[in-house]
Design a protein around this motif. Structure first.
Motif, PDB file in Angstrom:
ATOM      1  N   UNK A  10      31.039  36.574  37.743  1.00 42.94           N
ATOM      2  CA  UNK A  10      30.746  37.327  36.532  1.00 42.94           C
ATOM      3  C   UNK A  10      31.448  36.751  35.318  1.00 42.94           C
ATOM      4  N   UNK A  11      31.098  37.287  34.173  1.00 45.74           N
ATOM      5  CA  UNK A  11      31.619  36.787  32.903  1.00 45.74           C
ATOM      6  C   UNK A  11      33.138  36.913  32.826  1.00 45.74           C
ATOM      7  N   UNK A  12      33.663  38.110  33.068  1.00 47.63           N
ATOM      8  CA  UNK A  12      35.106  38.299  33.015  1.00 47.63           C
ATOM      9  C   UNK A  12      35.772  37.534  34.158  1.00 47.63           C
ATOM     10  N   UNK A  13      35.130  37.508  35.325  1.00 45.44           N
ATOM     11  CA  UNK A  13      35.679  36.763  36.451  1.00 45.44           C
ATOM     12  C   UNK A  13      35.883  35.302  36.129  1.00 45.44           C
ATOM     13  N   UNK A  14      34.895  34.672  35.497  1.00 41.90           N
ATOM     14  CA  UNK A  14      35.013  33.258  35.150  1.00 41.90           C
ATOM     15  C   UNK A  14      36.118  33.020  34.128  1.00 41.90           C
ATOM     16  N   UNK A  33      32.112  35.770  45.359  1.00 45.17           N
ATOM     17  CA  UNK A  33      31.093  36.655  44.803  1.00 45.17           C
ATOM     18  C   UNK A  33      29.869  36.592  45.714  1.00 45.17           C
ATOM     19  N   UNK A  34      28.886  37.432  45.399  1.00 46.89           N
ATOM     20  CA  UNK A  34      27.643  37.476  46.165  1.00 46.89           C
ATOM     21  C   UNK A  34      26.801  36.225  45.929  1.00 46.89           C
ATOM     22  N   UNK A  35      27.033  35.561  44.803  1.00 48.59           N
ATOM     23  CA  UNK A  35      26.523  34.209  44.582  1.00 48.59           C
ATOM     24  C   UNK A  35      27.739  33.297  44.457  1.00 48.59           C
ATOM     25  N   UNK A  36      27.594  32.046  44.847  1.00 49.78           N
ATOM     26  CA  UNK A  36      28.744  31.158  44.852  1.00 49.78           C
ATOM     27  C   UNK A  36      29.247  30.969  43.424  1.00 49.78           C
ATOM     28  N   UNK A  37      30.476  31.396  43.136  1.00 49.35           N
ATOM     29  CA  UNK A  37      30.980  31.275  41.762  1.00 49.35           C
ATOM     30  C   UNK A  37      31.274  29.830  41.389  1.00 49.35           C
ATOM     31  N   UNK A  76      34.572  42.883  41.185  1.00 50.12           N
ATOM     32  CA  UNK A  76      33.156  42.965  41.537  1.00 50.12           C
ATOM     33  C   UNK A  76      32.630  44.387  41.325  1.00 50.12           C
ATOM     34  N   UNK A  77      31.330  44.512  41.195  1.00 53.99           N
ATOM     35  CA  UNK A  77      30.738  45.836  41.083  1.00 53.99           C
ATOM     36  C   UNK A  77      29.313  45.799  40.558  1.00 53.99           C
ATOM     37  N   UNK A  78      28.610  46.905  40.780  1.00 51.16           N
ATOM     38  CA  UNK A  78      27.304  47.137  40.170  1.00 51.16           C
ATOM     39  C   UNK A  78      27.537  47.948  38.909  1.00 51.16           C
ATOM     40  N   UNK A  79      26.972  47.502  37.801  1.00 51.20           N
ATOM     41  CA  UNK A  79      27.274  48.097  36.511  1.00 51.20           C
ATOM     42  C   UNK A  79      26.657  49.490  36.365  1.00 51.20           C
ATOM     43  N   UNK A  80      27.038  50.147  35.268  1.00 52.97           N
ATOM     44  CA  UNK A  80      26.766  51.577  35.095  1.00 52.97           C
ATOM     45  C   UNK A  80      25.293  51.953  35.194  1.00 52.97           C
ATOM     46  N   UNK A  81      24.434  51.234  34.452  1.00 48.40           N
ATOM     47  CA  UNK A  81      23.021  51.589  34.461  1.00 48.40           C
ATOM     48  C   UNK A  81      22.381  51.401  35.826  1.00 48.40           C
ATOM     49  N   UNK A 191      29.800  39.885  25.181  1.00 50.86           N
ATOM     50  CA  UNK A 191      29.529  39.126  26.399  1.00 50.86           C
ATOM     51  C   UNK A 191      28.407  38.133  26.130  1.00 50.86           C
ATOM     52  N   UNK A 192      28.608  36.858  26.475  1.00 50.93           N
ATOM     53  CA  UNK A 192      27.520  35.888  26.309  1.00 50.93           C
ATOM     54  C   UNK A 192      26.502  36.013  27.430  1.00 50.93           C
ATOM     55  N   UNK A 193      25.432  35.237  27.333  1.00 48.62           N
ATOM     56  CA  UNK A 193      24.440  35.192  28.402  1.00 48.62           C
ATOM     57  C   UNK A 193      23.398  36.280  28.292  1.00 48.62           C
ATOM     58  N   UNK A 194      22.691  36.494  29.404  1.00 52.90           N
ATOM     59  CA  UNK A 194      21.600  37.475  29.443  1.00 52.90           C
ATOM     60  C   UNK A 194      22.146  38.896  29.488  1.00 52.90           C
ATOM     61  N   UNK A 195      21.347  39.888  29.052  1.00 55.13           N
ATOM     62  CA  UNK A 195      21.773  41.282  29.164  1.00 55.13           C
ATOM     63  C   UNK A 195      22.078  41.650  30.609  1.00 55.13           C
ATOM     64  N   UNK A 196      23.075  42.508  30.803  1.00 57.16           N
ATOM     65  CA  UNK A 196      23.464  42.933  32.150  1.00 57.16           C
ATOM     66  C   UNK A 196      22.802  44.263  32.491  1.00 57.16           C
TER      67      UNK A 196
END
Length: 333
Positions: A10-14, A33-37, A76-81, A191-196
């Motif tokens: 994730x963004x903060x993780x990186x 992570x669930x995908x290789x960081x 790690x986590x699934x975000x609020x929405x 946060x950069x990148x695509x919307x979460x």
């Protein structure tokens, strides 16, 4: 120190991993992570091990939580929405997997080192655990300013899941199974990148997209107030949490991190002042009642004396937050 970072893709993780690499205190870093960081470049040639894992599985948790770990950063986590839309996934990722990690830390400590847990009458602290919680543990009718003594009454499943983890970390720390530190994050922007999948994703979107000359949707009213912090400040505070003495935390391991109270209108004014008014015109209002309800239930004003007394830091203002994003991403304005 040997450390484990979950949610490292994730963004903060990186950003945290990059900071760990630059800090001489940390000598052995495992990221998962669930995908290789991605592994940030390590000019210091520190060992950084990237592991693909599913923390919902016991085998992966046991593989990662080794008895020689000094610190676990749980990001790690699934975000609020998304957690609100899918209750089962939110419980599995945000609560069950975290509880599983804490249990691994407890069992490693008590099973493999049981005869070394006590010095006199003192419990020797276990692995340090820095847990990323959220202001979403609060909701409903709140006082004008929230403190750590304010009763958490989450209005979302995401907030409830974070709150349950907070209680576990308090009790595991009280019993000496771990040495926990729970950080209640403000909304992190920009946060950069695509919307979460976060309900608060628009908070970054109304700054990020216009600065990249793209349109953005504003789903809430302009007078909504938010409690926000920059990525730089949040990462600095995560690192600082490791060094706070346990005796200064006591049995209340939750810390409301410093932030800025800002309205959406003020955010857009800062965007215009830093990036130009033509960028503000790219933001179009399109009300989303679900987003308004979720984000509107979060507090926007905190008393942060405890955090400041413990040495945590805040931001200089929202215009500075926007400038930091422009600098970090190399955007021309």
């Amino acid at each position: 120190m040997k450390v484990l970072v979950t949610g490292a893709a994730g963004f903060i993780g990186q950003k945290l991993v990059s900071a760990l690499i630059a800090d001489p205190l940390y000598t052995d870093i495992t990221i998962t992570d669930i995908i290789l960081p991605k592994t940030p470049r390590s000019p210091e040639e520190k060992p950084v091990t990237a592991v693909l894992s599913n923390l919902a599985t016991q085998a992966d948790r046991e593989m990662l939580v080794t008895k020689d770990l000094d610190v676990i950063f749980i990001l790690h986590g699934i975000m609020s929405g998304m957690a609100e839309k899918n209750f089962e996934s939110g419980m599995m990722v945000n609560f069950d997997s975290t509880r599983g990690l804490l249990e691994c830390a407890r069992k490693r400590r008590w099973h493999e080192s049981r005869n070394k847990l006590f010095i006199g009458a003192q419990v020797v602290p276990g692995i340090k655990v820095v847990f990323a919680s959220s202001l979403a543990v609060f909701g409903g009718t709140l006082p004008d300013e929230v403190t750590e003594r304010t009763m958490p009454t989450p209005s979302t499943s995401y907030g409830m899941q974070k709150m349950l983890c907070e209680y576990l970390i308090n009790d595991y720390s009280r019993r000496g199974y771990i040495d926990g530190r729970t950080l209640r994050f403000p909304t992190v922007v920009v946060r950069p990148g695509a919307p979460s999948g976060a309900a608060s994703s628009f908070v970054s979107g109304i700054i990020r997209e216009p600065l990249n000359n793209l349109p953005s949707v504003l789903p809430v009213s302009r007078d909504m107030s938010l409690w926000v912090s920059s990525p730089r400040t949040v990462v600095s505070n995560i690192l600082h949490a490791v060094n706070v003495p346990a005796e200064q935390l006591g049995e209340m391991r939750q810390i409301n991190l410093p932030g800025i109270t800002v309205t959406v209108k003020e955010m857009l004014e800062a965007l215009g002042a830093v990036g130009g008014e033509e960028r503000v015109e790219l933001v179009k209002e399109q009300k989303d009642e679900t987003v308004q309800r979720i984000v509107g239930s979060w507090p926007a004003r905190f008393r942060i004396e405890r955090a400041m007394d413990l040495g945590f830091v805040g931001d200089g203002g929202f215009a500075q937050v926007v400038k930091e994003y422009i600098e970090d991403e190399g955007i021309l304005v």
